[in-house]
Design an enzyme around this catalytic site. Sequence first.
Site, short mmCIF file in Angstrom:
data_model
loop_
_atom_site.label_atom_id
_atom_site.label_comp_id
_atom_site.label_asym_id
_atom_site.label_seq_id
_atom_site.Cartn_x
_atom_site.Cartn_y
_atom_site.Cartn_z
N ASP A 72 0.82 -1.23 0.00
CA ASP A 72 0.00 0.00 0.00
C ASP A 72 0.85 1.28 0.00
O ASP A 72 0.31 2.37 0.22
CB ASP A 72 -0.91 0.02 1.24
N ARG A 144 -9.49 3.01 11.02
CA ARG A 144 -8.06 3.31 10.95
C ARG A 144 -7.59 4.41 11.91
O ARG A 144 -6.41 4.53 12.18
CB ARG A 144 -7.70 3.74 9.52
N HIS A 172 -12.26 5.79 4.90
CA HIS A 172 -11.77 7.05 5.47
C HIS A 172 -12.81 8.16 5.36
O HIS A 172 -13.72 8.08 4.51
CB HIS A 172 -10.53 7.52 4.70
N VAL A 267 -8.71 -0.76 -4.63
CA VAL A 267 -8.16 -1.05 -3.29
C VAL A 267 -8.29 0.19 -2.39
O VAL A 267 -7.40 0.50 -1.60
CB VAL A 267 -6.70 -1.56 -3.37
N CYS A 273 -5.10 10.26 -1.97
CA CYS A 273 -4.24 9.27 -1.30
C CYS A 273 -2.82 9.24 -1.84
O CYS A 273 -1.90 8.84 -1.14
CB CYS A 273 -4.80 7.86 -1.48
N1 GLY Z 1 -5.53 0.09 0.31
C1 GLY Z 1 -5.51 1.26 1.06
C2 GLY Z 1 -5.63 0.96 2.51
O1 GLY Z 1 -6.36 0.06 2.83
O2 GLY Z 1 -5.01 1.54 3.34
#
Ligand code: GLY
Length: 284
Positions: A72, A144, A172, A267, A273
């Site tokens: 990532d 996260r 996010h 993904v 990002c």
């Molecule tokens: N693929 C991005 C993440 O899950 O952080």
Amino acid sequence: MAEQAVSGLGRCTHAVVRGIPDSFSQQALRSRDCGEVDLARAHREHELYVRVLKDKLGLQVLELGADHLMPDCSFVEDVSVILDETALITRPGAPSRRREVEAVKKALQDLQLNVVEMTDENATLDGGDVLFTGKEFFVGLSKRTNQRGAEILADTFKDYAVSTVPVCDTLHLKSFCSMAGPNLIVIGSSEGAQKALKTMQQMSDHRYDKLTVPDDAAANCIYLNIPSKGHVLLHRAPEEFPESVKVFEKLKDHMLIPVANSELAKVDGALTCCSLLINKPSNE
Ligand code: GLY
């Protein structure tokens, strides 16, 4: 005091990006199955993205090498939050992503930013959960990012108010929103996106304008304010989100730049990002 600080939203001279590793297509984290990632196409899309920043917008782009042990690693936004001269190195929420911080930290130190590290083992923060409006921060509390991560961000950027927003259905906060101008929030149409916007509006002293687009994923744009170009908006391509692009086309003061992102999106990668944007005019 927090309410009085205002940053030049979108002002930017440098960007840090990171290549896509071969492990990306198979091993990058994903919240759901969106089909197989075409690695060659992902490389092409990423290359075009970097060319827009570098050639079209004239930013100094620092390209870090991909690391195949970090599938990532191209999603550099998650590992740092940068405002003016200060870069907070985050503690990403996914343990598999924690080592990504090392190369980015070194790059930001080399750029002579004031680098602050999030060392508290109880804290997690992904940059994708951080929306800076130019006047204040909103931090998504998601799978996260936790409260302690938001507190450390608030300690780091003391001049700005920091409010937290629950994020439930997406990876996010910025999976469904971003800034399109100094006072303009782009927001997706889903129930989750609209609920988050309402929370942000309730918590803020500022009255933001909003631009609602039909597709949540299209609400993640990159706004820049480049002296020679004015307001610039990188947004998802019309082949991907035709109805949302019609909404962007109403922004008559912006230079609109469509950028395809079909493979990284599989993904959970959004446009923001893939870069860390830095304003460092004195280094030019
Ligand atoms: N693929 C991005 C993440 O899950 O952080």
